[in-house]
Structures are given as structure tokens and as C-alpha cells.
Design an enzyme around this catalytic site. Sequence first.
Site, PDB file in Angstrom:
ATOM      1  N   HIS A  96      95.394  85.576  23.710  1.00  0.00           N
ATOM      2  CA  HIS A  96      96.277  86.272  22.756  1.00  0.00           C
ATOM      3  C   HIS A  96      95.521  87.278  21.897  1.00  0.00           C
ATOM      4  O   HIS A  96      96.135  88.110  21.236  1.00  0.00           O
ATOM      5  CB  HIS A  96      96.985  85.250  21.859  1.00  0.00           C
TER       6      HIS A  96
ATOM      7  N   ASP B 216      93.463  93.943  16.562  1.00  0.00           N
ATOM      8  CA  ASP B 216      94.537  92.958  16.700  1.00  0.00           C
ATOM      9  C   ASP B 216      94.935  92.885  18.169  1.00  0.00           C
ATOM     10  O   ASP B 216      95.093  93.925  18.818  1.00  0.00           O
ATOM     11  CB  ASP B 216      95.756  93.427  15.866  1.00  0.00           C
TER      12      ASP B 216
HETATM   13  P1  ADQ Z   1      98.590  86.589  14.567  1.00  0.00           P
HETATM   14  O1  ADQ Z   1      97.236  87.083  14.265  1.00  0.00           O
HETATM   15  O2  ADQ Z   1      99.040  85.408  13.793  1.00  0.00           O
HETATM   16  O3  ADQ Z   1      98.791  86.292  16.131  1.00  0.00           O
HETATM   17  P2  ADQ Z   1     100.950  88.481  14.628  1.00  0.00           P
HETATM   18  O4  ADQ Z   1     101.016  88.916  16.024  1.00  0.00           O
HETATM   19  O5  ADQ Z   1     101.247  89.565  13.669  1.00  0.00           O
HETATM   20  O6  ADQ Z   1      99.546  87.875  14.221  1.00  0.00           O
HETATM   21  O7  ADQ Z   1     101.997  87.316  14.412  1.00  0.00           O
HETATM   22  C1  ADQ Z   1     102.247  86.784  13.143  1.00  0.00           C
HETATM   23  C2  ADQ Z   1     103.601  86.072  13.156  1.00  0.00           C
HETATM   24  O8  ADQ Z   1     103.751  85.367  11.919  1.00  0.00           O
HETATM   25  C3  ADQ Z   1     104.780  87.038  13.248  1.00  0.00           C
HETATM   26  O9  ADQ Z   1     105.730  86.508  14.092  1.00  0.00           O
HETATM   27  C4  ADQ Z   1     105.280  87.134  11.798  1.00  0.00           C
HETATM   28  O10 ADQ Z   1     106.658  87.369  11.672  1.00  0.00           O
HETATM   29  C5  ADQ Z   1     104.929  85.779  11.250  1.00  0.00           C
HETATM   30  N1  ADQ Z   1     104.653  85.873   9.799  1.00  0.00           N
HETATM   31  C6  ADQ Z   1     103.896  86.804   9.166  1.00  0.00           C
HETATM   32  N2  ADQ Z   1     103.894  86.600   7.848  1.00  0.00           N
HETATM   33  C7  ADQ Z   1     104.665  85.514   7.632  1.00  0.00           C
HETATM   34  C8  ADQ Z   1     105.041  84.792   6.449  1.00  0.00           C
HETATM   35  N3  ADQ Z   1     104.623  85.149   5.225  1.00  0.00           N
HETATM   36  N4  ADQ Z   1     105.859  83.734   6.615  1.00  0.00           N
HETATM   37  C9  ADQ Z   1     106.262  83.345   7.846  1.00  0.00           C
HETATM   38  N5  ADQ Z   1     105.932  83.983   8.973  1.00  0.00           N
HETATM   39  C10 ADQ Z   1     105.127  85.057   8.875  1.00  0.00           C
HETATM   40  C11 ADQ Z   1      97.910  86.242  17.286  1.00  0.00           C
HETATM   41  C12 ADQ Z   1      97.127  87.518  17.551  1.00  0.00           C
HETATM   42  C13 ADQ Z   1      98.064  88.700  17.629  1.00  0.00           C
HETATM   43  C14 ADQ Z   1      99.139  88.448  18.713  1.00  0.00           C
HETATM   44  C15 ADQ Z   1      99.768  87.095  18.542  1.00  0.00           C
HETATM   45  C16 ADQ Z   1     100.667  86.736  19.733  1.00  0.00           C
HETATM   46  O11 ADQ Z   1      96.154  87.724  16.529  1.00  0.00           O
HETATM   47  O12 ADQ Z   1      97.361  89.906  17.910  1.00  0.00           O
HETATM   48  O13 ADQ Z   1     100.131  89.444  18.597  1.00  0.00           O
HETATM   49  O14 ADQ Z   1      98.797  86.068  18.411  1.00  0.00           O
HETATM   50  O15 ADQ Z   1      99.993  86.835  20.943  1.00  0.00           O
END
Ligand code: ADQ
Length: 465
Positions: A165, A374
Site C-alpha cells: 500500500h 504517499d
Molecule cells: P494512509 O497513510 O492512512 O494509508 P490515506 O490514503 O489518505 O492515508 O487514507 C486515510 C484514510 O483515513 C482515508 O480514508 C480518510 O478518509 C481517513 N481519515 C483521515 N482523517 C480522518 C479522521 N480525522 N477521522 C477518520 N478518518 C480519517 C495508506 C497509505 C496511502 C494509501 C492507503 C491505501 O499511506 O498512501 O492510499 O494506505 O492503500
Amino acid sequence: MARKGTNSFVVVANRLPVDRVTDPTGQSSWRRSPGGLVTALAPVMRAYEGAWVGWTGGADDAPEPFNTEGMDLVPVPLTADEIQDFYEGFCNATLWPLYHDVIVPPVYHRQWWDVYRRVNNRFARATAGVADEGAVVFVQDYQLQLVPRILRQLRPDLKIGFFLHIPFPPAELFAQLPWRRQILSGLLGADLVGFQRRGAVGNLVALCTRYADAVAADDNIEVEDGRKVRASAFPIAIEVAEIARLAGDPAVITRSETIRTELGSPEHLLLGLDRLDYTKGIGHRLKAWGELLAEGEVNPDDAVLVQVATPSRERVEAYQTLRDEIELQVGRINGEYGRIGAPAVHYLHASYDRPELVALLRAADVMVVTPLRDGMNLVAKEYVAARIDLRGALVLSEFAGAADELDAAFLVNPHDIDGLKQTLIQAMQIPPDEAAERMRRMRNHVVTHDVARWAREFLDSLRAA
Ligand code: ADQ
């Protein structure tokens, strides 16, 4: 060969897709955790008597396997010491920074590596014990890179897929890892290795040729005994329909209007929404915002930045330092440019449920997504999915995987603070018809590439591999 089970489809991930919840009487039960991965895989789970192997999230928590919503859940226990050495240590203080461009220095400890191996072994054995003859096994992410190899040794009959991921770094960075050969060999135990971006495939091929005695032609890597491993990009996606549904829900729309009113009905509402992680570029974003305020380019009476920072990895030192730095920056900006009842940055260190997140996305005129590195960044795609009204502008770092697909966003290099400032201003001043045109192009992609399609494409390629 190891003992066999009866599940013909098995997902292996660091965490189980459920959280333990305890009610006021002290009774505990399991609740499905929010997340696209489990939603996308749920239909496959039901159709193929699926099992999910993972950790509950607690120390020494080892309930017997149980069934929920058509899935067999197989808990893998971790002790408190293993949580420190495996999860907080090797996963989040060695691999995470190494794979994210060494934004903070990775820490290499032999003791952590020993525990990473031990824990990967435990996951592989638990998987071997539940998988039926010839089952399809789908291993997730950087915490479990040794599982494909161990599993192949235990159960050569299985079809094994692995998906990373997070980014997979170029040889110049990966080569630092004292255990680089073992990690590569672990990955090459799979039949199919999936990444978020094309570039990662090239990185794996180059590394395997150099350090794993493999022969590679394009995406096919030939390993021991002529066995072939395929590497390919499968950009992950989101549950678009669910987010679009919430975005059209009258309660969410009302909440989104209330958010704007409570912020003083600003002309420009900018939003950052990230896990509090040094990869997300929150500091760069705040620096740009502070300078725009200092130079009078932005008037705090009609523009506000809301920064939601989800608490994350709070026992890892680099995350404690980051939190201090970000909160210092926010405090300085508000001290200089805020007024009573009107801060220039609204900073929230909290988690929210889906409806509240979608209300925030709907309320934002400009979504600011500026990671320094990311894998994908789901928030960028969620913003696009939530803008069923075709309004709003997305500022997106070119270092997020999502930039490959969302090329109608305002793409930026977050290290270029002047460039970032100019882009923020452009996004704030975008004419409505241009905003709608850009949003329409991005939505066309996001709506037709949801997470169910992602899962289908990966599993079809795995079966064909
Ligand atoms: P993350 O680094 O966690 O994921 P991201 O892809 O942005 O980052 O996903 C975060 C998730 O958490 C989103 O679904 C978002 O809506 C949710 N979120 C953010 N802030 C929140 C809050 N305050 N309360 C509740 N929910 C919140 C890792 C990798 C990424 C990759 C994903 C999936 O680092 O690059 O996109 O896995 O493969």
C-alpha cells in the site's frame, strides 16, 4: 507440508477488519472497522468461504477464530514486547521512513528484525493452517513482506498475491536496509506482487536483478527453478458510491452548511485532512499558509484553513516530535494572525465518522493534499467522490500516487513553498466553470475506478499468474 484448512480465499493483513468495542456493562464485542479494503473484499469473502488472518490490535489478545458477516476471522496474537519491536519498531520506525524517501532517518535494530521475522512466521503458519488445497491468498502491505516466501515453503500448492500500500523505494534508498536480500526474497515468494504506481515495479525489477539473483524481463521476474513472479501496478481506489451517497444525504448537506456558518461563512475554506504523519507535508502546508497571511496575500477575515490531523502512532518518537512541531506552528500562526473567535488555522487532533468527514469535504472550497511521499492518498479521491456538485478545487502533491490519475488537479511540488503559495491562490480564485470542468474530468476517473474494480483486477491477474 503443513496442516491444511478449508478456506479457499484468505486475506492476510496486519490488522483484522474488526475493532473490539466494550459496552458500559463491560461486555465486549466486535465491530467491523471502516475501510475500503474489507468492503471491496467482502463479496469475494462470502463467495469463496473467505478467512481473514490478522492481529486484533491489543496486547496478548488471542481469541479463538470466529465468524462474522460471512468471514472467518483468525486472530494472530502479539505480546506487548512484540508490538514495540515489530509494529512500532521495524514496521513504523524502520520500513515506513525507508520506503517514504527517508524523510526522517530509518532506525536499524537487529533485535527488531528478529521479531519482524518471528511475527511474519506466525502469520504465515496461521494462514497455512486455514487455507484449503490450491487456495488463493492475498497478503497485505509492508508489515508482512516475508509471509509470501514462508507460506510458499509451507504450502507450495497456494496461489499467493502480495500488495504494497505504500511506495516501494528506488535501489539507492532500499540498499541501505541491512536485510534487503531477505525482504526481496520474501516478496518473491508471491506469484503476483502489486504496487500503487508503475515506478515501483521498475524499482523491484532493478533490485531483484542486483540483489536476489533473479532474471527479469519487463514485469516478469524469473526466480529459483524457473518460477515466474509478476509485478504490476494496481492503483487502489475508494468506495465511491458510498461517499457520493453520503454527499447527497440531506443531513450531511445541512451539517456541511453548519460547518461553514460556524467558521464565520468565509469566502475561502481550505481543508487539510491527514493522519498526523511526517509524510503528509502538513508542516509545508502551514508554512505556505503562514507566509500568505504574513504577506497580506490572504485576508484572515475571509479565508480560513481547517487542518484535521488524525492521531497516529503516538508511541513512536518521530510522531511525538512531529506533533509538537505542528502544534507550535499552528500556535504561532494563530498568535500572529488570529482574532478573538476567529483563528487563522482551525486545528483538530481527532478522528471523525464518515458522515462528518464527508460534510467537511463538501464544505471545503479548496482541498489541500500535499504529502512529501504517499503510496496513493485516498483523501484526494474521497474529495473528488464527495463533490457531486462539481464545485471545489483539489491541490495535490505530485508525490502522491493519486497524481498519476488525478491530473486535472492543481499539481504541486510541496517542497517549493513559493510554488505552493501561488497554487493555493490560483485554486482559491478558480472560476466556477473551470472548477466544474476539472472536477468532471477527475470524477469520470474516480467513479469508474472504484475499490471493487481494484480488487477484481488484482484477483483476476493473480488467478491468471
Ligand atoms: P494512509 O497513510 O492512512 O494509508 P490515506 O490514503 O489518505 O492515508 O487514507 C486515510 C484514510 O483515513 C482515508 O480514508 C480518510 O478518509 C481517513 N481519515 C483521515 N482523517 C480522518 C479522521 N480525522 N477521522 C477518520 N478518518 C480519517 C495508506 C497509505 C496511502 C494509501 C492507503 C491505501 O499511506 O498512501 O492510499 O494506505 O492503500
